[in-house]
Design a protein around this motif. Structure first.
Motif, PDB file in Angstrom:
ATOM      1  N   ARG A  89       0.806  -1.211   0.000  1.00 43.33           N
ATOM      2  CA  ARG A  89       0.000   0.000   0.000  1.00 43.33           C
ATOM      3  C   ARG A  89       0.844   1.269   0.000  1.00 43.33           C
ATOM      4  NH1 ARG A  89      -5.366   0.993   3.654  1.00 43.33           N
ATOM      5  NH2 ARG A  89      -5.891   3.031   2.815  1.00 43.33           N
ATOM      6  N   ASN A  90       2.012   1.212   0.639  1.00 40.95           N
ATOM      7  CA  ASN A  90       2.839   2.416   0.744  1.00 40.95           C
ATOM      8  C   ASN A  90       3.722   2.642  -0.479  1.00 40.95           C
ATOM      9  OD1 ASN A  90       1.835   3.056   3.296  1.00 40.95           O
ATOM     10  ND2 ASN A  90       3.301   1.664   4.301  1.00 40.95           N
ATOM     11  N   ALA A  91       3.676   1.716  -1.428  1.00 42.46           N
ATOM     12  CA  ALA A  91       4.478   1.896  -2.641  1.00 42.46           C
ATOM     13  C   ALA A  91       3.896   3.039  -3.468  1.00 42.46           C
ATOM     14  CB  ALA A  91       4.475   0.613  -3.461  1.00 42.46           C
ATOM     15  N   PRO A  92       4.724   3.919  -3.999  1.00 46.23           N
ATOM     16  CA  PRO A  92       4.212   5.050  -4.785  1.00 46.23           C
ATOM     17  C   PRO A  92       3.491   4.578  -6.050  1.00 46.23           C
ATOM     18  CG  PRO A  92       6.599   4.825  -5.044  1.00 46.23           C
ATOM     19  CD  PRO A  92       6.204   3.874  -3.951  1.00 46.23           C
ATOM     20  N   ALA A  93       2.367   5.227  -6.348  1.00 47.72           N
ATOM     21  CA  ALA A  93       1.602   4.875  -7.546  1.00 47.72           C
ATOM     22  C   ALA A  93       2.350   5.335  -8.792  1.00 47.72           C
ATOM     23  CB  ALA A  93       0.223   5.536  -7.497  1.00 47.72           C
ATOM     24  N   GLN A  94       2.328   4.512  -9.824  1.00 47.79           N
ATOM     25  CA  GLN A  94       3.015   4.858 -11.058  1.00 47.79           C
ATOM     26  C   GLN A  94       2.183   5.860 -11.849  1.00 47.79           C
ATOM     27  OE1 GLN A  94       3.911   1.562 -13.624  1.00 47.79           O
ATOM     28  NE2 GLN A  94       5.598   2.641 -14.596  1.00 47.79           N
ATOM     29  N   PRO A  95       2.790   6.938 -12.333  1.00 51.85           N
ATOM     30  CA  PRO A  95       2.039   7.905 -13.135  1.00 51.85           C
ATOM     31  C   PRO A  95       1.402   7.216 -14.342  1.00 51.85           C
ATOM     32  CG  PRO A  95       4.215   8.751 -12.593  1.00 51.85           C
ATOM     33  CD  PRO A  95       4.203   7.311 -12.190  1.00 51.85           C
ATOM     34  N   ARG A  96       0.187   7.639 -14.680  1.00 50.20           N
ATOM     35  CA  ARG A  96      -0.574   6.963 -15.725  1.00 50.20           C
ATOM     36  C   ARG A  96      -1.304   8.007 -16.567  1.00 50.20           C
ATOM     37  NH1 ARG A  96      -2.094   1.677 -15.450  1.00 50.20           N
ATOM     38  NH2 ARG A  96      -1.298   1.751 -13.309  1.00 50.20           N
ATOM     39  N   VAL A  97      -1.279   7.837 -17.894  1.00 51.08           N
ATOM     40  CA  VAL A  97      -1.986   8.735 -18.799  1.00 51.08           C
ATOM     41  C   VAL A  97      -2.896   7.912 -19.704  1.00 51.08           C
ATOM     42  CG1 VAL A  97      -1.793  10.491 -20.601  1.00 51.08           C
ATOM     43  CG2 VAL A  97      -0.057  10.358 -18.819  1.00 51.08           C
ATOM     44  N   GLU A 115       2.392  14.128 -15.561  1.00 54.01           N
ATOM     45  CA  GLU A 115       2.468  13.134 -16.618  1.00 54.01           C
ATOM     46  C   GLU A 115       1.549  13.477 -17.787  1.00 54.01           C
ATOM     47  OE1 GLU A 115      -0.340  11.429 -13.425  1.00 54.01           O
ATOM     48  OE2 GLU A 115       1.463  12.690 -13.566  1.00 54.01           O
ATOM     49  N   VAL A 116       0.380  14.073 -17.487  1.00 49.67           N
ATOM     50  CA  VAL A 116      -0.541  14.484 -18.564  1.00 49.67           C
ATOM     51  C   VAL A 116       0.035  15.689 -19.303  1.00 49.67           C
ATOM     52  CG1 VAL A 116      -2.870  15.299 -19.113  1.00 49.67           C
ATOM     53  CG2 VAL A 116      -2.535  13.562 -17.335  1.00 49.67           C
ATOM     54  N   ALA A 117       0.595  16.630 -18.551  1.00 52.03           N
ATOM     55  CA  ALA A 117       1.229  17.799 -19.187  1.00 52.03           C
ATOM     56  C   ALA A 117       2.356  17.354 -20.110  1.00 52.03           C
ATOM     57  CB  ALA A 117       1.762  18.746 -18.114  1.00 52.03           C
ATOM     58  N   ALA A 118       3.122  16.350 -19.696  1.00 54.19           N
ATOM     59  CA  ALA A 118       4.211  15.842 -20.533  1.00 54.19           C
ATOM     60  C   ALA A 118       3.678  15.236 -21.821  1.00 54.19           C
ATOM     61  CB  ALA A 118       5.030  14.810 -19.762  1.00 54.19           C
ATOM     62  N   MET A 119       2.579  14.477 -21.734  1.00 55.15           N
ATOM     63  CA  MET A 119       1.978  13.891 -22.939  1.00 55.15           C
ATOM     64  C   MET A 119       1.467  14.979 -23.875  1.00 55.15           C
ATOM     65  SD  MET A 119       1.039  11.412 -24.915  1.00 55.15           S
ATOM     66  CE  MET A 119       1.265   9.882 -23.984  1.00 55.15           C
ATOM     67  N   LEU A 120       0.806  15.996 -23.328  1.00 55.27           N
ATOM     68  CA  LEU A 120       0.297  17.095 -24.150  1.00 55.27           C
ATOM     69  C   LEU A 120       1.437  17.824 -24.853  1.00 55.27           C
ATOM     70  CD1 LEU A 120      -2.415  18.530 -21.729  1.00 55.27           C
ATOM     71  CD2 LEU A 120      -2.839  17.414 -23.922  1.00 55.27           C
ATOM     72  N   ASP A 121       2.501  18.100 -24.125  1.00 59.81           N
ATOM     73  CA  ASP A 121       3.639  18.800 -24.725  1.00 59.81           C
ATOM     74  C   ASP A 121       4.282  17.962 -25.827  1.00 59.81           C
ATOM     75  OD1 ASP A 121       3.250  20.961 -23.089  1.00 59.81           O
ATOM     76  OD2 ASP A 121       4.736  20.342 -21.597  1.00 59.81           O
ATOM     77  N   TRP A 122       4.398  16.656 -25.584  1.00 59.30           N
ATOM     78  CA  TRP A 122       4.994  15.792 -26.609  1.00 59.30           C
ATOM     79  C   TRP A 122       4.121  15.751 -27.865  1.00 59.30           C
ATOM     80  CZ3 TRP A 122       3.016  11.127 -28.625  1.00 59.30           C
ATOM     81  CH2 TRP A 122       3.869  10.529 -29.572  1.00 59.30           C
ATOM     82  N   MET A 123       2.820  15.594 -27.696  1.00 61.01           N
ATOM     83  CA  MET A 123       1.926  15.512 -28.853  1.00 61.01           C
ATOM     84  C   MET A 123       1.920  16.820 -29.638  1.00 61.01           C
ATOM     85  SD  MET A 123      -1.278  13.187 -27.512  1.00 61.01           S
ATOM     86  CE  MET A 123      -1.832  12.808 -29.171  1.00 61.01           C
ATOM     87  N   LYS A 124       1.942  17.937 -28.939  1.00 60.01           N
ATOM     88  CA  LYS A 124       1.983  19.224 -29.635  1.00 60.01           C
ATOM     89  C   LYS A 124       3.300  19.392 -30.384  1.00 60.01           C
ATOM     90  CE  LYS A 124       0.503  22.832 -27.360  1.00 60.01           C
ATOM     91  NZ  LYS A 124       0.283  23.797 -26.247  1.00 60.01           N
ATOM     92  N   GLY A 125       4.395  19.012 -29.743  1.00 56.85           N
ATOM     93  CA  GLY A 125       5.689  19.123 -30.404  1.00 56.85           C
ATOM     94  C   GLY A 125       5.821  18.190 -31.591  1.00 56.85           C
TER      95      GLY A 125
END
Length: 298
Positions: free
Chosen positions: A88-96, A280-290
């Motif tokens: 339970r204490n393991a950090p959740a993996q970022p997900r998009v 993680e969502v901001a990173a996906m948006l920036d990549w798709m725009k670029g």
């Protein structure tokens, strides 16, 4: 006998709405759209067979049944939340979660996705398909590419690219019908139809006073439309990003050198205004725009 259980995601929506007295605030807490949130509440009300809320403008209040049901739901959710879990204490993996039309996914998104994965190796990507011109809500996705007119109220909408459309046919089909030298020769051809690539505007650009075709094969997927051309079923309108490989291989050829410069539909990047709050969502948006808005397609 199997036990029929209520959907857990609907129970969490119910609890949040009861706590806030507002669907909008509860939807924001759960990071989903208001329409997706309302769908969860309707789903739970259909399951229990009773109204859970009384709607009064922007605020909501529990019905008598809703108040009694809330106690049961909170006890159940508390039991689940408090059950000891070894990780339970393991950090959740970022997900998009990304939703894209099938043809865009096949020809553009997947061939370049490795770039994003190399930049954001710790982000899990979940890809879903949507039907262009039909799926008009973000539902529970984070980022969506839509093919349409670009009119999506209450959403951030950025055009990815717009490219000319032009007619194509397979060499075998052209040989079969005796060739096509001028646009007027299309009267002897089978015009393949799609709501995604209507013929009317191209007819006007070609100087043809013809109505939109209403008979013959129709496809509501651009990839299937191109496959139909490749297999010799007729003539269709295409775009360079999708047809270039088949043209290079000689599986189809462009016709007449007449292109519609501003087609009715284009690809748009669509997302909610608070989407960039998650890195993680901001990173996906920036990549798709670029990758796509600057048309650095290779």
């Amino acid at each position: 006998m199997a036990i029929r259980l209520p959907p857990v995601h609907a129970l969490s929506a119910f609890e949040a709405a009861a706590r806030h007295g507002s669907f909008a605030i509860a939807a924001e807490e759960l990071c989903i759209t208001p329409s997706a949130f309302s769908h969860r509440i309707r789903l739970l009300e259909e399951f229990v067979g009773e109204r859970l809320f009384v709607r009064d403008g922007r605020s909501v209040s529990l019905t008598e049944f809703g108040r009694r049901y809330l106690d049961v739901v909170r006890d159940a959710l508390r039991s689940l939340a408090e059950f000891p879990l070894p990780y339970r204490n393991a950090p959740a993996q970022p997900r998009v979660k990304v939703t894209v039309p099938p043809t865009f996914a096949r020809y553009l998104f997947l061939p370049h996705l490795h770039e994003f994965m190399a930049q954001q190796s710790d982000v899990t990507i979940e890809t879903y398909l949507s039907v262009p011109l039909y799926d008009m809500s973000l539902s529970e996705t984070d980022v969506e590419v839509r093919f349409g007119a670009g009119k999506y109220p209450d959403m951030v909408t950025e055009k990815l690219f717009e490219e000319p459309v032009f007619p194509v046919a397979s060499p075998a089909y052209l040989e079969k019908i005796g060739g096509l030298e001028k646009p007027i020769d299309l009267k002897k051809a089978q015009l393949l139809r799609s709501a995604l690539e209507p013929w009317q505007s191209w007819f006007e650009a070609a100087g043809l006073d013809w109505p939109e075709p209403v008979n013959g094969l129709r496809f509501d997927d651009l990839g299937l439309l191109l496959e139909a051309v490749r297999h010799g079923y007729g003539v269709a309108l295409a775009r360079g990003h999708f047809a270039s490989e088949m043209i290079r291989k000689g599986e189809m050829v462009p016709l007449f050198d007449i292109k519609l410069a501003t087609p009715q539909h284009a690809y748009y990047l669509v997302y909610e205004r608070n989407a960039r709050d998650r890195p993680e969502v901001a990173a996906m948006l920036d990549w798709m725009k670029g990758r796509f808005i600057t048309q650095r397609l290779k």
